[in-house]
Design a protein around this motif. Structure first.
Motif, short mmCIF file in Angstrom:
data_model
loop_
_atom_site.label_atom_id
_atom_site.label_comp_id
_atom_site.label_asym_id
_atom_site.label_seq_id
_atom_site.Cartn_x
_atom_site.Cartn_y
_atom_site.Cartn_z
N GLN A 126 0.73 -1.32 0.12
CA GLN A 126 0.12 0.15 -0.10
C GLN A 126 1.06 1.11 0.04
N VAL A 127 0.52 2.18 -0.87
CA VAL A 127 1.44 3.49 -0.80
C VAL A 127 0.22 4.44 -0.70
N GLN A 128 0.58 5.65 0.14
CA GLN A 128 0.02 6.73 0.27
C GLN A 128 0.79 7.87 -0.10
N LEU A 129 0.10 8.61 -0.95
CA LEU A 129 0.83 9.96 -1.63
C LEU A 129 0.00 11.13 -1.13
N VAL A 130 1.07 11.90 -0.76
CA VAL A 130 0.78 13.29 -0.14
C VAL A 130 1.42 14.55 -0.88
N GLU A 131 0.86 15.34 -1.65
CA GLU A 131 1.23 16.49 -2.18
C GLU A 131 1.64 17.50 -1.52
N SER A 132 2.44 18.32 -1.67
CA SER A 132 2.68 19.71 -1.22
C SER A 132 3.23 20.74 -2.02
#
Length: 116
Positions: free
Chosen positions: A1-7
């Motif tokens: 499982q991969v979670q992606l968080v943009e900033s």
């Protein structure tokens, strides 16, 4: 499982520059392709740029020569440097990853607004 968080999204004047980042919770080494898409109000989500695990990049014609995508596998982070921004670049920018077993992951999006 991969979670992606943009900033890194925000407001910039036309002709300016902005950089957005995408941090993955898990290793992106298993993700052959990572990239950026964008969606403007009333429009479909469209490809901006992608980069493979090996570093091969692909850009849409609308951003070619102005945007640069990079990937740091050690930091599990994908970057998008945007230069010479235009008003038509205004959109929500989404990070994307295609990983093992063809699982597709998306970030929550970050707003980029280009206006004077």
């Amino acid at each position: 499982q991969v979670q992606l968080v943009e900033s890194g999204g925000g407001w910039v004047q036309p002709g300016g520059s902005l950089s957005v980042s995408c941090a993955a919770s898990g290793s992106i080494l298993s993700c052959n392709s990572t990239g950026w898409y964008r969606q403007a109000p009333g429009k479909l989500r469209e490809l901006v740029a992608t980069i493979t695990r090996g570093g091969t990049s692909l850009y849409s014609d609308s951003v070619k020569g102005r945007f640069s995508i990079s990937r740091d596998n050690a930091r599990n982070t994908v970057y998008l440097q945007m230069d010479s921004l235009k008003s038509e670049d205004t959109a929500v920018y989404y990070c994307n990853a295609i990983c093992e077993q063809s699982h597709v992951y998306w970030g929550q999006g970050t707003q980029v607004t280009v206006s004077s």
